[in-house]
Design an enzyme around this catalytic site. Sequence first.
Site, PDB file in Angstrom:
ATOM      1  N   PHE A  60       0.812  -1.222   0.000  1.00 27.14           N
ATOM      2  CA  PHE A  60       0.000   0.000   0.000  1.00 27.14           C
ATOM      3  C   PHE A  60       0.850   1.279   0.000  1.00 27.14           C
ATOM      4  O   PHE A  60       0.309   2.381   0.025  1.00 27.14           O
ATOM      5  CB  PHE A  60      -0.949   0.007   1.215  1.00 27.14           C
ATOM      6  N   ARG A  89      -3.825   7.410  20.367  1.00 25.27           N
ATOM      7  CA  ARG A  89      -4.161   6.212  19.573  1.00 25.27           C
ATOM      8  C   ARG A  89      -5.543   5.673  19.953  1.00 25.27           C
ATOM      9  O   ARG A  89      -6.307   5.224  19.109  1.00 25.27           O
ATOM     10  CB  ARG A  89      -3.074   5.145  19.726  1.00 25.27           C
ATOM     11  N   THR A  95      -6.949   1.315  13.118  1.00 28.07           N
ATOM     12  CA  THR A  95      -6.491   1.748  11.786  1.00 28.07           C
ATOM     13  C   THR A  95      -7.565   1.513  10.739  1.00 28.07           C
ATOM     14  O   THR A  95      -7.824   2.375   9.891  1.00 28.07           O
ATOM     15  CB  THR A  95      -5.211   0.976  11.399  1.00 28.07           C
ATOM     16  N   ASN A 116      -8.117   7.069   6.338  1.00 33.32           N
ATOM     17  CA  ASN A 116      -8.584   6.815   7.705  1.00 33.32           C
ATOM     18  C   ASN A 116      -8.475   8.037   8.628  1.00 33.32           C
ATOM     19  O   ASN A 116      -8.326   7.904   9.841  1.00 33.32           O
ATOM     20  CB  ASN A 116      -7.903   5.576   8.297  1.00 33.32           C
ATOM     21  N   HIS A 119      -3.610  10.230  11.784  1.00 36.43           N
ATOM     22  CA  HIS A 119      -2.416   9.434  12.087  1.00 36.43           C
ATOM     23  C   HIS A 119      -1.969   9.758  13.495  1.00 36.43           C
ATOM     24  O   HIS A 119      -2.160  10.884  13.968  1.00 36.43           O
ATOM     25  CB  HIS A 119      -1.280   9.769  11.102  1.00 36.43           C
TER      26      HIS A 119
END
Length: 142
Positions: A60, A89, A95, A116, A119
């Site tokens: 990816f 997180r 993710t 998404n 980060h």
Amino acid sequence: MRTLQRTLAIIKPDAVSKRAAGHIVSMILENGFNIIGVKMLHLTKEQAEGFYAVHAGKPFFHSLANFMSSGPCVVLALEKEGDAIPAWRKLMGATNPANAEEGTVRKRFAESIERNAVHGSDAEDTARWELSYFFAGYELAK
Ligand code: CMP
């Protein structure tokens, strides 16, 4: 003794283009983080590849670099007492948004495992490296 931990957050081009950046910043502040640095950047593909160099060779990688350079993003230096890295997180969510919990940024704004929304650094050494990729020391509020 107070120990402040720092982490890097990115609001990715998908979230910026759908005008979600302000909402995500509110979620960050409401969850007790201090924002000690912020800038809006439109990365080149080379800059995105440099940031994600740890993923070079993954299937990816090129698609991710293309996506991350497809429009502006907002990079933020975050600070929080004790646990900024795991706390950000947790607030981001998994993710893959298909696995993200209710109340997380990715549950609300992410479209796919690539697009998404946000980060976050995954450990103290990567947080230091990622912060230094985007911010000089003098650009971070004391
Ligand atoms: P991020 O937390 O920024 O770290 C690396 C990024 O690579 C990740 O979010 C996703 O955007 C992307 N990513 C990780 N795994 C995949 C995958 N299997 N397919 C596409 N993109 C991925």
